[in-house]
Scaffold this motif. Structure first.
Motif, PDB file in Angstrom:
ATOM      1  N   UNK A   1       0.873  -1.283   0.026  1.00  0.00           N
ATOM      2  CA  UNK A   1       0.095  -0.049  -0.098  1.00  0.00           C
ATOM      3  C   UNK A   1       1.038   1.431  -0.015  1.00  0.00           C
ATOM      4  N   UNK A   2       0.199   2.379  -0.178  1.00  0.00           N
ATOM      5  CA  UNK A   2       1.188   3.718  -0.529  1.00  0.00           C
ATOM      6  C   UNK A   2       1.617   4.185   0.920  1.00  0.00           C
ATOM      7  N   UNK A   3       2.595   4.633   0.922  1.00  0.00           N
ATOM      8  CA  UNK A   3       3.257   5.437   2.197  1.00  0.00           C
ATOM      9  C   UNK A   3       2.383   6.732   2.706  1.00  0.00           C
TER      10      UNK A   3
ATOM     11  N   UNK B   1      -5.254   7.285   3.093  1.00  0.00           N
ATOM     12  CA  UNK B   1      -4.524   6.510   2.405  1.00  0.00           C
ATOM     13  C   UNK B   1      -4.737   5.154   3.051  1.00  0.00           C
ATOM     14  N   UNK B   2      -5.086   4.857   4.231  1.00  0.00           N
ATOM     15  CA  UNK B   2      -5.402   3.380   4.586  1.00  0.00           C
ATOM     16  C   UNK B   2      -6.601   2.879   3.690  1.00  0.00           C
TER      17      UNK B   2
ATOM     18  N   UNK C   1      -6.090   2.084   0.801  1.00  0.00           N
ATOM     19  CA  UNK C   1      -5.606   1.375  -0.266  1.00  0.00           C
ATOM     20  C   UNK C   1      -5.495   0.058   0.298  1.00  0.00           C
ATOM     21  N   UNK C   2      -5.790  -0.422   1.185  1.00  0.00           N
ATOM     22  CA  UNK C   2      -6.098  -2.003   1.620  1.00  0.00           C
ATOM     23  C   UNK C   2      -7.379  -2.494   0.996  1.00  0.00           C
ATOM     24  N   UNK C   3      -8.405  -1.540   0.629  1.00  0.00           N
ATOM     25  CA  UNK C   3      -9.450  -1.974  -0.229  1.00  0.00           C
ATOM     26  C   UNK C   3      -8.846  -1.941  -1.638  1.00  0.00           C
ATOM     27  N   UNK C   4      -8.033  -1.334  -2.148  1.00  0.00           N
ATOM     28  CA  UNK C   4      -7.754  -1.531  -3.617  1.00  0.00           C
ATOM     29  C   UNK C   4      -6.859  -2.952  -3.661  1.00  0.00           C
TER      30      UNK C   4
ATOM     31  N   UNK D   1      -5.260   7.255  10.858  1.00  0.00           N
ATOM     32  CA  UNK D   1      -4.869   6.500   9.846  1.00  0.00           C
ATOM     33  C   UNK D   1      -4.843   4.964  10.247  1.00  0.00           C
ATOM     34  N   UNK D   2      -4.234   4.889  11.514  1.00  0.00           N
ATOM     35  CA  UNK D   2      -4.040   3.453  12.004  1.00  0.00           C
ATOM     36  C   UNK D   2      -5.182   3.002  12.444  1.00  0.00           C
ATOM     37  N   UNK D   3      -6.112   3.658  12.903  1.00  0.00           N
ATOM     38  CA  UNK D   3      -7.692   3.249  13.286  1.00  0.00           C
ATOM     39  C   UNK D   3      -8.371   2.793  12.035  1.00  0.00           C
ATOM     40  N   UNK D   4      -8.043   3.399  11.093  1.00  0.00           N
ATOM     41  CA  UNK D   4      -8.827   3.001   9.722  1.00  0.00           C
ATOM     42  C   UNK D   4      -8.217   1.851   9.234  1.00  0.00           C
ATOM     43  N   UNK D   5      -6.813   1.511   9.342  1.00  0.00           N
ATOM     44  CA  UNK D   5      -6.146   0.296   8.770  1.00  0.00           C
ATOM     45  C   UNK D   5      -6.616  -0.834   9.692  1.00  0.00           C
TER      46      UNK D   5
END
Length: 446
Positions: A182-184, A204-205, A207-210, A241-245
């Motif tokens: 995933x992207x930085x 940007x989290x 990106x996991x869906x991508x 971000x980390x919560x979304x991840x």
């Protein structure tokens, strides 16, 4: 009577040719070696007798400061009592004691401990456990591993493959198959000079869906990230971000692994970054500060769910065909327990929270100096980034690092950034000295 000294304490008299140094421009270094002869507290002593502030806790590992007699005594006692014990089908009491002590300070639920000898080994161990877990849980198609651009996860083939620092990958043609990234989160345009966590980038989290759309959720075993990337020069995560991840990994049945080799054991003013951000992963890799850098050691923290999924079949069957000769080495366990005692007695796992604001303000006072393009901080981690010199990456950063060393400050260089992460015993006067030396170096060199 003349005092005896070793050849290593005398400048410019050692032979340097035989040693092939890691992550070092060997030919450049050997023309003008930078050598330490001893260390105590916040300071190294160079071979020419100068005191040098340790602005990087060694390599992010000497969290309690140098020369701790309590650790040295524990190591000496263990070496003369039980220097080695096999870890396959045998054991020794300290291994179990150390695991219990680690479980006590772990984020809730991460109380199953597998010992390794380094961060690289911890990462490869966690990746293998993730694959074994999904197989045991009846989902053998989950074999894909997802890392992140600009991530650093050690130098084993597993860690190199999920890592995202190009220089650590391109020289080695063979990577693990089935790995994506995933992207930085580093966004200079929106977040330059952000204090603590940047405002922009939580999306940007997604990106996991991508990755899920591209590969299918049922093929993905784990996502591994550093809560705060360190080796790429400290990239604090955007807010939420980390919560979304975490939410996305839970949604798709993907294990979330935090690489806390750097952020573990008090670096952010909490025992682990998972505590700081309020996000609990399924596994956590650690090393470095686990023994205050004194003896190589690492550990993977896993949930009971992961552990218990493998505790099936006949009792006489090995559940996980993995481990190391030196897993839970008696001397490392002794050093680790002594280190945990120091952390507890001196409150070092949370002391960083008291110093974080002063540290942040000191670093950001460097804004406006020549060629300083970004300053980043979180807890007792920070980085000052300067613009590349004439398009030559890392030249200005290297000159800054050398100038700081010559002026009495050791900082870790990463490209054109200097990472700052002092031992957790740091006082305000040390921060003032570090900022002053770095400021003068920027004015001279940058």
């Amino acid at each position: 009577m003349e005092r005896a000294v070793t050849v290593h304490q005398i400048p410019n008299t050692i032979e340097t040719e035989s040693l092939w140094m890691p992550f070092t421009a060997n030919r450049q270094f050997k023309k003008a070696p930078r050598l330490f002869s001893s260390a105590k507290g916040m300071y190294y002593t160079s071979v020419d007798g100068r005191q040098v502030i340790d602005g990087s806790a060694g390599l992010w590992c000497v969290n309690a400061g140098h020369g701790r007699p309590q650790i040295a005594s524990a190591v000496e006692r263990q070496l003369t009592t039980l220097d080695f014990a096999p870890s396959f089908n045998m054991g020794h009491p300290l291994a179990f004691d150390f695991a219990e002590r680690l479980a006590e300070i772990a984020p809730k639920g991460l109380d199953r401990i597998f010992f390794t000898n380094s961060g690289s080994e911890s990462v490869d161990t966690a990746l293998k456990i993730a694959l074994a877990y999904h197989r045991a849980a009846g989902q053998p198609t989950r074999t894909r591993l997802i890392g992140r651009e600009r991530g650093y996860h050690g130098v084993g083939f597993g860690g190199m493959s999920v890592g995202g620092m190009v220089a650590n990958r391109r020289q080695f043609a063979t990577h693990l198959p089935g790995v994506d990234h995933i992207r930085h989160t580093h966004d200079m345009a929106r977040n330059a000079f952000a204090k603590d966590m940047p405002d922009h980038g939580a999306e940007l989290a997604d990106d996991v869906e991508r990755m899920v759309a591209l590969h299918g959720a049922d093929t993905i075993a784990a996502v591994i990230v550093e809560p705060v990337p360190g080796s790429t020069a400290v990239l604090p995560p955007p807010k939420n971000y980390l919560q979304r991840l975490r939410e996305l990994c839970t949604k798709h049945g993907i294990l979330l692994i935090f690489d806390e080799v750097i952020t573990g054991f008090g670096r952010l003013g909490t025992p682990f970054a998972a505590n700081f951000f309020g996000v609990t992963p399924d596994m956590m890799t650690t090393a470095k500060g686990i023994t205050n850098g004194s003896v190589p050691c690492g550990a993977v923290f896993a949930t009971r769910q992961i552990h218990d999924a493998l505790m099936t079949g006949p009792e006489g069957m090995i559940e996980l065909f993995h481990g190391y000769t030196y897993s839970a080495h008696p001397v490392a366990c002794a050093a680790g327990i002594a280190t945990l005692d120091i952390y507890k007695d001196e409150g070092l796992l949370t002391r960083g929270a008291q110093m974080a604001d002063y540290f942040r303000d000191g670093l950001h006072s460097l804004k406006g100096l020549p060629n300083v393009v970004d300053i980043r901080n979180i807890g007792l981690m920070g980085a000052v980034e300067v613009a590349p010199r004439d398009g030559v990456v890392a030249a200005r950063g290297y000159d800054l690092m050398v100038d700081c060393f010559n002026s009495g400050l050791y900082l870790r260089m990463s490209g054109d950034s200097l990472a700052v992460s002092p031992p957790l015993i740091v006082e305000k006067k040390h921060i003032d000295d570090m900022v002053s030396i770095l400021s003068d170096a920027i004015k001279r060199v940058a």
